[in-house]
Design a protein around this motif. Structure first.
Motif, short mmCIF file in Angstrom:
data_model
loop_
_atom_site.label_atom_id
_atom_site.label_comp_id
_atom_site.label_asym_id
_atom_site.label_seq_id
_atom_site.Cartn_x
_atom_site.Cartn_y
_atom_site.Cartn_z
N LYS A 42 0.83 -1.20 0.00
CA LYS A 42 0.00 0.00 0.00
C LYS A 42 0.87 1.26 0.00
N LYS A 43 1.93 1.28 0.83
CA LYS A 43 2.83 2.43 0.86
C LYS A 43 3.55 2.60 -0.47
N TYR A 44 3.99 1.52 -1.05
CA TYR A 44 4.68 1.56 -2.34
C TYR A 44 3.75 2.14 -3.41
N ASN A 45 2.52 1.64 -3.46
CA ASN A 45 1.56 2.12 -4.46
C ASN A 45 1.23 3.59 -4.27
N GLU A 46 1.13 4.02 -3.02
CA GLU A 46 0.85 5.43 -2.74
C GLU A 46 1.99 6.32 -3.22
N LYS A 47 3.21 5.89 -2.99
CA LYS A 47 4.36 6.67 -3.42
C LYS A 47 4.43 6.73 -4.96
N LYS A 61 1.93 6.46 -6.99
CA LYS A 61 0.81 7.30 -7.44
C LYS A 61 1.19 8.77 -7.34
N ASN A 62 1.84 9.16 -6.26
CA ASN A 62 2.27 10.55 -6.10
C ASN A 62 3.30 10.94 -7.17
N TYR A 63 4.24 10.04 -7.45
CA TYR A 63 5.22 10.32 -8.50
C TYR A 63 4.56 10.43 -9.86
N THR A 64 3.56 9.61 -10.10
CA THR A 64 2.84 9.68 -11.37
C THR A 64 2.10 11.01 -11.50
N TYR A 65 1.51 11.49 -10.41
CA TYR A 65 0.84 12.79 -10.44
C TYR A 65 1.83 13.92 -10.73
#
Length: 149
Positions: A42-47, A49-53
């Motif tokens: 979950k933490k990996y995916n959140e990070k 996602k932020n980089y993709t934004y």
């Protein structure tokens, strides 16, 4: 054959108690590991996602807000690095992204822009980030200029 006498059996033996505790500990450990791995993912995916934004923000600013001539100036001056921290701050404060470009590699987490000149500029954005001990990159390629598809 010898008959088993269950009437004389008064309760659990010590071995039965130890076996049941062992099975419980094994099941608890497995459930705990699954939960721990779920939190890491979950933490990996959140990070990511932020980089993709952030990458999307830079791309959209280049497409819609930066002129063709400004991109040519960036390319000629060797200004091709943007720190991720600066891009995140610019995104939150709606600042002009053109001022974030630098000719020096910031080292750790950054976005690199490569521009191929032609009738239409071929722009390649590469994001480099350290995610939980692994150095990963994302790429985005698009075109800017007057051209027909």
């Amino acid at each position: 054959m010898q008959k088993l006498n269950f009437k004389n059996r008064k309760g659990f033996t010590l071995i039965e108690v130890l076996c049941s505790i062992s099975v419980f500990i094994i099941l608890f450990t497995l459930a705990f590991n699954v939960q721990l791995n779920t939190l890491k993912i979950k933490k990996y995916n959140e990070k990511m996602k932020n980089y993709t934004y952030i990458m999307e923000y830079v791309k959209n600013n280049i497409i819609y807000d930066i002129r063709y001539e400004d991109l040519m100036n960036l390319s000629c001056n060797g200004m091709k690095y943007v720190k991720l921290e600066d891009a995140l701050k610019a995104e939150n404060e709606n600042k002009d992204i053109l001022n974030l470009f630098s000719d020096k590699n910031p080292g750790r987490e950054y976005i690199e822009i490569n521009i191929e000149k032609g009738e239409a500029l071929k722009i390649d954005l590469k994001l480099y980030a350290n995610i939980y001990g692994t150095y990963k990159g994302e790429e985005c390629e698009f075109y800017k200029g007057k051209f027909e598809r």
